[in-house]
Design an enzyme around this catalytic site. Structure first.
Site, PDB file in Angstrom:
ATOM      1  N   SER A  20      71.511  55.234  28.666  1.00 35.55           N
ATOM      2  CA  SER A  20      71.450  54.430  29.895  1.00 35.55           C
ATOM      3  C   SER A  20      70.001  54.215  30.332  1.00 35.55           C
ATOM      4  O   SER A  20      69.601  53.107  30.698  1.00 35.55           O
ATOM      5  CB  SER A  20      72.207  55.133  31.023  1.00 35.55           C
ATOM      6  N   ARG A  24      67.617  50.605  30.361  1.00 36.64           N
ATOM      7  CA  ARG A  24      67.002  50.156  31.620  1.00 36.64           C
ATOM      8  C   ARG A  24      65.483  50.153  31.541  1.00 36.64           C
ATOM      9  O   ARG A  24      64.822  49.290  32.133  1.00 36.64           O
ATOM     10  CB  ARG A  24      67.502  51.030  32.777  1.00 36.64           C
ATOM     11  N   GLY A  89      78.191  47.380  25.279  1.00 40.04           N
ATOM     12  CA  GLY A  89      78.654  46.849  26.562  1.00 40.04           C
ATOM     13  C   GLY A  89      77.556  46.913  27.611  1.00 40.04           C
ATOM     14  O   GLY A  89      77.431  46.018  28.459  1.00 40.04           O
ATOM     15  N   ARG A 117      86.084  43.238  25.233  1.00 43.00           N
ATOM     16  CA  ARG A 117      85.898  43.952  26.509  1.00 43.00           C
ATOM     17  C   ARG A 117      85.731  42.970  27.670  1.00 43.00           C
ATOM     18  O   ARG A 117      85.071  41.944  27.535  1.00 43.00           O
ATOM     19  CB  ARG A 117      84.697  44.903  26.382  1.00 43.00           C
ATOM     20  N   ASP A 308      82.873  58.895  29.869  1.00 39.99           N
ATOM     21  CA  ASP A 308      82.345  58.945  28.501  1.00 39.99           C
ATOM     22  C   ASP A 308      82.656  60.264  27.794  1.00 39.99           C
ATOM     23  O   ASP A 308      82.715  60.314  26.565  1.00 39.99           O
ATOM     24  CB  ASP A 308      80.817  58.760  28.510  1.00 39.99           C
ATOM     25  N   ARG A 339      90.257  54.203  24.341  1.00 45.85           N
ATOM     26  CA  ARG A 339      90.066  55.657  24.240  1.00 45.85           C
ATOM     27  C   ARG A 339      91.198  56.427  24.912  1.00 45.85           C
ATOM     28  O   ARG A 339      91.330  57.629  24.679  1.00 45.85           O
ATOM     29  CB  ARG A 339      88.730  56.066  24.863  1.00 45.85           C
ATOM     30  N   ARG A 384      81.958  57.265  20.172  1.00 50.31           N
ATOM     31  CA  ARG A 384      82.385  58.527  20.803  1.00 50.31           C
ATOM     32  C   ARG A 384      83.708  59.048  20.232  1.00 50.31           C
ATOM     33  O   ARG A 384      83.899  60.257  20.093  1.00 50.31           O
ATOM     34  CB  ARG A 384      82.485  58.368  22.319  1.00 50.31           C
TER      35      ARG A 384
HETATM   36  C1  S3P Z   1      76.901  52.962  31.281  1.00 52.60           C
HETATM   37  C2  S3P Z   1      77.966  52.933  32.134  1.00 52.60           C
HETATM   38  C3  S3P Z   1      79.303  53.359  31.747  1.00 52.60           C
HETATM   39  C4  S3P Z   1      79.326  54.105  30.425  1.00 52.60           C
HETATM   40  C5  S3P Z   1      78.427  53.533  29.392  1.00 52.60           C
HETATM   41  C6  S3P Z   1      77.003  53.427  29.894  1.00 52.60           C
HETATM   42  C7  S3P Z   1      75.591  52.509  31.800  1.00 52.60           C
HETATM   43  O1  S3P Z   1      80.165  52.255  31.652  1.00 52.60           O
HETATM   44  O2  S3P Z   1      80.653  54.169  29.922  1.00 52.60           O
HETATM   45  O3  S3P Z   1      78.462  54.352  28.232  1.00 52.60           O
HETATM   46  O4  S3P Z   1      74.554  52.754  31.138  1.00 52.60           O
HETATM   47  O5  S3P Z   1      75.568  51.907  32.879  1.00 52.60           O
HETATM   48  P1  S3P Z   1      80.940  51.672  32.952  1.00 52.60           P
HETATM   49  O6  S3P Z   1      79.915  51.057  33.827  1.00 52.60           O
HETATM   50  O7  S3P Z   1      81.870  50.646  32.381  1.00 52.60           O
HETATM   51  O8  S3P Z   1      81.662  52.793  33.558  1.00 52.60           O
END
Ligand code: S3P
Length: 423
Positions: A20, A24, A89, A117, A308, A339, A384
């Site tokens: 994450s 960013r 995603g 998704r 996660d 999942r 995962r």
């Molecule tokens: C993430 C948010 C989560 C997580 C993903 C990383 C992020 O998803 O499952 O692995 O970096 O903001 P969601 O925002 O769909 O919960």
């Protein structure tokens, strides 16, 4: 790929940089004017996708173990090519928001998992800000075409699903709005976007209440920064749980990002009777886990927001004595794979019993990983699920892993690390 059952497990598990934070750091550095540096970042394919897309949009990025990112004076500009997000995603959703500040038309796509998704959760609030998204069907799945007017309208929006990705997309878009945007969430999800934008000098105010959290952002351009990325707690979870459920194990993780929205799994494990010594130093923690007998517990999704860690917690539940209930796990169904179904099938294939009740499920454990069955599993396009299956086999009776390549999206050295910890 075959994962042999380990007789003895010892050592230090260094895991990749937090995914994450890595995404960013790239986005914020590309937006900034001047030179930023990123060290300790994830080298997984998901983060590589984000890096390549930032280059397509005009940032100059060089280096490997430390990345140097140069934003342009006039800011990012549209690419002629498709912005390919692969399996990620986070890349696609955060990008949808960031593109809100780049006037013009943008094409986004992903692999077969990402194409399934839902993107409407981001597209709907972005439309309120003036960004038009054209995706497939009611859930606005990829491929996507995004048309951005340039200046956006500020909004006051309450995110209806617990999702840091949706919140973050809107905060990135809000950098280009006319006026202050306020985003609220009822489940407190990871705070990386708001924290890191604030570090980069953007005016952000955060208020926590019993109803959740709201974040207000005053538009401005982020400043360049030197980012040092700590290790990823969701990856450390696989190894800490292996250390607990294997009968002859001791595993240490270190320099792991310690935010409370990411470390709920530690509280769950401690409730289950896991022997884990945790030492916090500022924003990071180190921990050592040792062989333990686990008992069941109840886990609500808000305790592990973004869920996660649920696939690997399901493996812990399958090794525990008694029942573990996972409550309100609807979001699990729309991750890189379903999942919800995958975790249940994994627990059953290990020999546990699972009862399903709507969006919740209860695992009756086998009492020990030594009672697990030899398994065949792994999931195409889901790192995962594949890693949870491999850990279950490593600590139990072995596993035949299908789609072992799927770990590349977040943890390219995963199988090598398993081998190096096996004595
Ligand atoms: C993430 C948010 C989560 C997580 C993903 C990383 C992020 O998803 O499952 O692995 O970096 O903001 P969601 O925002 O769909 O919960």
């Amino acid at each position: 790929m075959k994962v042999e059952a380990a007789r003895r497990i010892r050592g230090i598990a260094d895991t990749p940089g937090d995914k994450s934070i890595s995404h960013r750091a790239l986005l914020i550095s590309a937006l900034a004017e001047g030179t930023s540096e990123i060290s300790g970042h994830s080298h997984g394919e998901d983060v590589v996708r984000t890096k390549i897309i930032m280059q397509q949009l005009g940032a100059t990025i060089t280096g490997d173990s430390t990345l140097t990112v140069r934003g342009t004076r006039k800011g990012l500009s549209p690419s002629d090519g498709t912005l390919y997000c692969g399996n990620s995603g986070t890349t696609m959703r955060l990008l949808m928001g960031l593109l809100g500040g780049i006037a013009g038309e943008h094409l986004l796509d992903g692999d077969s998992s990402l194409r399934q998704r839902p993107m409407d959760r981001v597209a709907t609030p972005l439309a309120l800000m003036g960004v038009a998204t054209y995706g497939q069907g009611i859930e606005q799945t990829a491929p996507l075409r995004i048309c951005t007017p340039g200046k956006l309208e500020a909004i006051n929006y309450s995110v209806p699903v617990p999702s840091a990705q949706v919140k973050s997309a809107l905060l990135f878009a809000a950098l280009h709005a006319e006026g202050v945007t306020t985003i609220s969430e009822s489940v407190r999800t990871r705070t990386n976007t708001e924290d890191m934008l604030a570090i980069a000098g953007v005016e952000i105010s955060i208020s926590n209440s019993t109803k959740g959290r709201s974040i207000s952002l005053t538009p401005s351009r982020p400043a360049s920064h030197r980012w040092a990325v700590p290790q990823d707690p969701s990856q450390a979870a696989f190894f800490l749980i292996a250390g607990v459920i294997h009968p002859d194990a001791e595993i240490t993780v270190r320099d792991v990002y310690a935010a409370q929205e990411r470390t709920g799994f530690l509280n769950v494990l401690q409730r289950m009777g896991a022997a884990i010594d945790v030492e916090r130093h500022g924003d990071v923690f180190s921990a050592t886990s040792r062989s333990s007998s686990l008992t069941g517990t109840t886990i609500s999704s808000s305790e592990v927001p973004s869920v996660d860690e649920v696939p690997i917690l399901t493996v812990a539940a399958a090794a525990a004595a008694g029942t573990t209930t996972f409550l309100d796990m609807a979001e699990l169904r729309i991750k890189e794979s379903n999942r919800f179904q995958g975790s249940i099938e994994l627990a059953r294939s290990l020999g546990a019993t699972v009862d399903v009740d709507g969006d919740s499920f209860t695992v009756t454990g086998t009492g020990s990983s030594q009672n697990f069955q030899l398994i065949t599993g792994g999931e195409a396009g889901d790192h995962r699920m594949t890693m949870a299956t491999a850990i279950a086999g490593w600590c139990g009776q072995g596993a035949e892993i299908q789609h072992s390549d799927s770990v590349l999206s977040s943890f390219p050295g995963f199988f090598q690390l398993l081998s190096s910890l096996t004595e």
